[in-house]
Design a protein around this motif. Structure first.
Motif, mmCIF file in Angstrom:
data_model
loop_
_atom_site.group_PDB
_atom_site.id
_atom_site.type_symbol
_atom_site.label_atom_id
_atom_site.label_comp_id
_atom_site.label_asym_id
_atom_site.label_seq_id
_atom_site.Cartn_x
_atom_site.Cartn_y
_atom_site.Cartn_z
ATOM 1 N N GLU A 255 -6.777 -50.405 3.517
ATOM 2 C CA GLU A 255 -7.661 -51.529 3.442
ATOM 3 C C GLU A 255 -7.709 -52.888 3.920
ATOM 4 O O GLU A 255 -8.807 -52.893 5.227
ATOM 5 N N SER A 256 -6.518 -53.563 4.160
ATOM 6 C CA SER A 256 -6.329 -54.452 4.257
ATOM 7 C C SER A 256 -5.804 -54.793 6.256
ATOM 8 O O SER A 256 -6.461 -55.101 6.309
ATOM 9 N N SER A 257 -6.023 -53.108 6.617
ATOM 10 C CA SER A 257 -5.888 -53.325 7.865
ATOM 11 C C SER A 257 -7.253 -52.625 8.460
ATOM 12 O O SER A 257 -7.161 -53.418 10.080
ATOM 13 N N THR A 258 -7.688 -52.318 8.357
ATOM 14 C CA THR A 258 -8.644 -51.768 8.522
ATOM 15 C C THR A 258 -9.873 -52.706 8.673
ATOM 16 O O THR A 258 -10.701 -53.271 9.664
ATOM 17 N N ALA A 259 -9.464 -54.287 7.981
ATOM 18 C CA ALA A 259 -10.838 -55.280 7.088
ATOM 19 C C ALA A 259 -10.077 -55.776 9.384
ATOM 20 O O ALA A 259 -11.006 -56.964 9.223
ATOM 21 N N ILE A 260 -9.486 -56.031 9.363
ATOM 22 C CA ILE A 260 -8.612 -56.513 10.513
ATOM 23 C C ILE A 260 -9.150 -55.393 12.031
ATOM 24 O O ILE A 260 -9.869 -56.377 12.656
ATOM 25 N N HIS A 261 -8.875 -54.853 12.137
ATOM 26 C CA HIS A 261 -9.300 -53.899 13.592
ATOM 27 C C HIS A 261 -10.628 -52.971 13.605
ATOM 28 O O HIS A 261 -11.177 -52.689 14.151
ATOM 29 N N GLY A 262 -11.082 -52.926 12.166
ATOM 30 C CA GLY A 262 -12.535 -52.315 11.919
ATOM 31 C C GLY A 262 -12.257 -51.320 12.019
ATOM 32 O O GLY A 262 -13.025 -50.565 11.455
ATOM 33 N N ILE A 263 -11.175 -50.330 11.874
ATOM 34 C CA ILE A 263 -10.800 -48.784 12.357
ATOM 35 C C ILE A 263 -10.464 -48.270 10.909
ATOM 36 O O ILE A 263 -9.235 -48.152 10.742
ATOM 37 N N ALA A 264 -11.467 -46.824 10.206
ATOM 38 C CA ALA A 264 -11.216 -46.907 8.772
ATOM 39 C C ALA A 264 -10.647 -45.165 9.577
ATOM 40 O O ALA A 264 -10.684 -44.878 10.505
ATOM 41 N N PRO A 265 -10.282 -44.513 7.948
ATOM 42 C CA PRO A 265 -9.631 -43.649 8.181
ATOM 43 C C PRO A 265 -10.539 -42.133 8.522
ATOM 44 O O PRO A 265 -10.300 -41.400 9.227
ATOM 45 N N SER A 266 -12.685 -42.877 8.102
ATOM 46 C CA SER A 266 -13.373 -41.566 9.086
ATOM 47 C C SER A 266 -13.008 -41.948 10.082
ATOM 48 O O SER A 266 -12.997 -40.411 11.487
ATOM 49 N N ASP A 267 -12.985 -42.790 11.215
ATOM 50 C CA ASP A 267 -13.138 -42.859 12.846
ATOM 51 C C ASP A 267 -12.041 -42.305 13.578
ATOM 52 O O ASP A 267 -11.411 -41.844 14.815
ATOM 53 N N LEU A 268 -10.531 -42.289 12.172
ATOM 54 C CA LEU A 268 -9.757 -41.100 12.892
ATOM 55 C C LEU A 268 -9.741 -39.541 12.730
ATOM 56 O O LEU A 268 -8.518 -38.725 13.189
ATOM 57 N N ARG A 269 -10.305 -38.841 12.201
ATOM 58 C CA ARG A 269 -10.086 -37.555 11.316
ATOM 59 C C ARG A 269 -9.692 -36.835 12.871
ATOM 60 O O ARG A 269 -9.275 -35.300 12.353
ATOM 61 N N ASP A 270 -10.658 -37.066 14.051
ATOM 62 C CA ASP A 270 -10.240 -36.256 14.964
ATOM 63 C C ASP A 270 -9.421 -36.683 15.979
ATOM 64 O O ASP A 270 -9.511 -36.334 16.992
ATOM 65 N N ALA A 271 -8.872 -37.707 15.739
ATOM 66 C CA ALA A 271 -7.992 -38.120 16.884
ATOM 67 C C ALA A 271 -7.033 -36.952 16.742
ATOM 68 O O ALA A 271 -6.404 -36.800 16.347
ATOM 69 N N PRO A 272 -6.023 -37.230 17.732
ATOM 70 C CA PRO A 272 -4.418 -37.114 18.399
ATOM 71 C C PRO A 272 -3.490 -37.552 17.298
ATOM 72 O O PRO A 272 -3.689 -38.867 17.759
ATOM 73 N N ARG A 273 -2.822 -36.557 17.506
ATOM 74 C CA ARG A 273 -1.399 -37.492 16.736
ATOM 75 C C ARG A 273 -1.013 -37.783 17.985
ATOM 76 O O ARG A 273 -1.202 -37.297 19.310
ATOM 77 N N PHE A 274 0.266 -38.549 17.469
ATOM 78 C CA PHE A 274 0.701 -39.497 18.602
ATOM 79 C C PHE A 274 1.715 -38.706 20.224
ATOM 80 O O PHE A 274 1.655 -38.818 21.112
ATOM 81 N N ASP A 275 2.468 -37.493 19.351
ATOM 82 C CA ASP A 275 3.314 -36.606 19.756
ATOM 83 C C ASP A 275 2.044 -35.982 21.233
ATOM 84 O O ASP A 275 2.835 -35.310 21.452
#
Length: 703
Positions: A63-83
């Motif tokens: 949560e401390s990181s989300t508070a800085i950049h505003g990106i929450a776990p729900s925003d990443l649900r369909d995001a691709p992995r790094f590879d």
């Protein structure tokens, strides 16, 4: 992949500003949640060339990181992995220099992401805007992105988002460039060296396990560019052209011309101007004739009716690589060759110049003469050290390499003048009010420039008194031209020998009066001016104006024995940097071979040339011409020619080493790096300063 050259000006870098948002601030443990990059090319941000993606970190986002950049776990649900995004990022970055604020953090996180997915990471060349800002903003209380942006007037849109911070880093980098240039940091290698010099900061980052903000010294890819065929850089058009050229009268029938080509075993005729007044020449090739004879509609035309005009030409003194570049740019296989008076003296075909070819990545061609912008000009100019090193490693004599570098300096100056004209038109000041010519002076004019040139240039125009409308126009032109050269990497002349200055900008009558004044007054300031001026070489505009100035200057010099005495006194005032027992005297481990040796030989050769009516420009040709006249001791003159080559070679080799290390090139050489044979040879070359003094003789003997 071919790397960017060390000598590339910061303004001309092909770069990409990179930023990322992560799960935390510990670079070793952090995972990427957002990646963004934006391209910087030709000195400008390319807003349409961007890379942006969210990334699944495969772990909870605190949560401390989300508070800085505003990106929450729900925003990443369909995001691709790094590879799944790594290869797309690699394709976007390509061979670009990666720029970022505190870039060591981003590179460390990136390296670790590659390791986690078992992919090989290729460390890019990089620059840190935070550390560059430290070099020129020493009074800032801190060097955070916000503080540096505020200092430079950069507005950040989307702070703490990867796209917003990447764009801010790009803006900051571009605004730092002129400040860094003013601090003597012009090139990629110099910026890297200045970053490494911040040893405490770099050491702390490395101790923390971070990737260093810049790559280690010498870990560059210039070596990949070194393989080069030296033939086109050692031979000039006059060496390979066919002469005299073959001409066809414009009224000659096509079938007769085809038979004549076959009989003579050539592939083209030059065609005279139909009016017979020496106007625009043309060319008819074997292919042109075959097409004409196969077409009933034009079969009966004469060669004058099918000739291609104008005839594209190169000068007989142009190197073969420039002829190759001209052919490629125009998509042709034949060129005319012009002499010093502009008349056509020979012909070149692709067979003549392509017998041996330079490497595609290195050939300079005629690109400098057609660069569309200042950053593009800088990127092409940055190739000079690579070509110089390649030729030196092939054993090409240093004086021949200097001739190539001087040719490019002249072309660079000519193109700067062309771009300056365009700026004048953009400002509403129109084109040149009268014909004019830009001159390159000093080592560039002699054909002996190496890798540390400054601006020695002048302008002669047809008419216009000091302060007149014409003079003011050329003052503005000279200012633009000098600014362009300075931005590209040829700094302003410390002595003010630039067309923007009144002393180096006159009409034809004014130059004649100026030369007469130098020769009549004969003070030491005039000696310095003459030292530079008598090496003049026309590079842009009406060369008849330059020819008229040169003829007047050389003619009057022989009629001024008093001034020649003063010039001889100055030329024999040099003392070689050798100690009482023959050792080389150094300062901080270096010896200034330019001031301690090269200038003595160059100045002495100039005096001998003026004394004996020799109009050659290069030191070697001046001395050989004096030798041919039977003046002076032939063995001594030959020794001075050899010494000149040795000094040029040692300076050039040191300049290349310095540029690799991010040290601005100069005329000084580190003696400690020389082997026993090199040291002995250098001592011998420096002893020839006394030989040259003897050849010049007692200044009072001139008359």
């Amino acid at each position: 992949m071919v790397g960017v050259a060390n000598s590339t000006p910061l303004l001309a870098l092909d770069a990409a500003a990179l930023d990322m948002e992560t799960t935390g601030l510990d670079a070793e443990a952090a995972r990427v949640v957002q990646l963004a990059a934006i391209r910087v090319r030709d000195g400008a941000i390319r807003p349409k060339e961007t890379f942006e993606t969210l990334v699944d970190p495969e772990m909870p986002v605190p949560e401390s990181s989300t508070a800085i950049h505003g990106i929450a776990p729900s925003d990443l649900r369909d995001a691709p992995r790094f590879d799944a995004v790594a290869l797309d990022l690699e394709r976007f970055l390509g061979g670009a220099v990666v720029i970022g604020h505190n870039i060591g953090f981003d590179l460390t996180v990136l390296r670790n992401e590659y390791r986690r997915v078992g992919m090989k990471w290729y460390r890019p060349r990089s620059l840190c805007t935070m550390m560059l800002a430290r070099l020129v903003g020493r009074s800032l209380p801190d060097f955070s992105l916000d503080a540096v942006a505020a200092w430079l007037g950069v507005a950040i849109e989307g702070r703490h988002t990867a796209p917003g911070d990447a764009r801010a880093a790009a803006d900051i980098f571009l605004r730092l460039i002129p400040l860094l240039r003013a601090a003597g940091i012009r090139t990629l290698a110099e910026a890297e060296a200045a970053t490494r010099a911040q040893a405490d900061t770099v050491a702390r980052q490395i101790e923390a396990g971070w990737v260093a903000p810049v790559r280690a010294r010498g870990n560059d890819q210039d070596a990949a560019l070194r393989a080069i065929d030296s033939y086109p850089f050692r031979h000039r058009a006059r060496d390979v052209m066919s002469a005299p050229p073959l001409w066809a009268e414009p009224g000659m029938a096509c079938d007769a011309a085809a038979r004549a080509l076959a009989e003579k075993g050539v592939s083209a005729f030059f065609v005279r101007d139909a009016a017979g007044d020496g106007g625009e020449a043309g060319i008819v090739t074997e292919r042109d004739l075959l097409r004409a004879l196969a077409n009933p509609e034009i079969r009966d035309r004469t060669v004058g009716g099918i000739a291609s005009r104008p005839l594209v030409c190169v000068a007989e003194d142009d190197f073969v690589y420039r002829a190759i570049g001209t052919m490629r740019r125009h998509g042709i296989r034949h060129l005319g060759v012009t002499g010093s008076d502009g008349g056509i003296v020979g012909a070149l075909t692709s067979t003549d110049v392509m017998r041996e070819r330079a490497d595609e990545a290195l050939i300079l061609g005629d690109e400098l003469g057609h660069a569309e912008s200042v950053p593009a000009l800088g990127a092409i100019w940055a190739r000079q050290p690579i070509v110089a090193r390649s030729l030196l490693e092939e054993g090409v004599p240093a004086r021949d390499i200097a001739a190539v570098l001087s040719t490019e300096l002249r072309m660079l100056t000519a193109r700067a003048a062309g771009l300056a004209e365009a700026r004048m038109r953009d400002e509403g000041r129109g084109g040149p009010p009268v014909p004019y010519c830009v001159l390159v002076l000093g080592s560039g004019g002699r054909g002996e420039s190496l890798l540390a040139p400054d601006q020695d240039n002048a302008v002669v125009f047809a008419s216009g008194t000091p302060g007149s409308e014409e003079d003011r126009w050329f003052e503005a032109l000279g200012t633009h031209m000098s600014d362009i050269l300075h931005e590209v990497g040829v700094p302003y002349c410390r002595g003010g020998v630039m067309a923007s200055k009144a002393d180096w900008r006159h009409d034809l009558a004014g130059w004649r009066e100026t030369v007469d004044g130098w020769l009549k007054r004969g003070d030491w300031k005039d000696v310095c001016y003459v030292d530079i001026f008598y090496d003049l070489h026309a590079v842009h505009g009406d060369r008849d104006l330059a020819r008229a100035v040169a003829e007047h200057a050389y003619g009057r010099a022989r009629q001024a024995p008093g001034f020649l005495k003063l010039l001889a006194a100055a030329a024999t005032d040099f003392t070689a940097p050798l100690g009482l027992f023959g050792g080389i005297r150094t300062r901080d481990g270096r010896v200034d071979l330019k001031r301690g040796g090269l200038l003595a030989l160059v100045s002495g050769a100039r005096v001998l040339a003026l004394r004996h009516g020799v109009t050659e420009r290069s030191t070697r040709r001046r001395l050989e011409a004096v030798m041919a006249l039977g003046e002076g001791n032939a063995d001594d003159l030959a020794d001075v020619v050899e010494a000149h080559e040795i000094l040029l070679g040692e300076i050039l080799a040191q300049q290349l080493r310095d540029m690799e290390d991010g040290i601005p090139p100069s005329g000084s050489v580190a003696v400690k790096g020389l082997g026993r044979h090199e040291t002995a040879r250098l001592k011998w070359a420096l002893r020839q300063v006394d030989v040259m003094n003897t050849l010049v003789g007692d200044p009072m003997a001139f008359g």
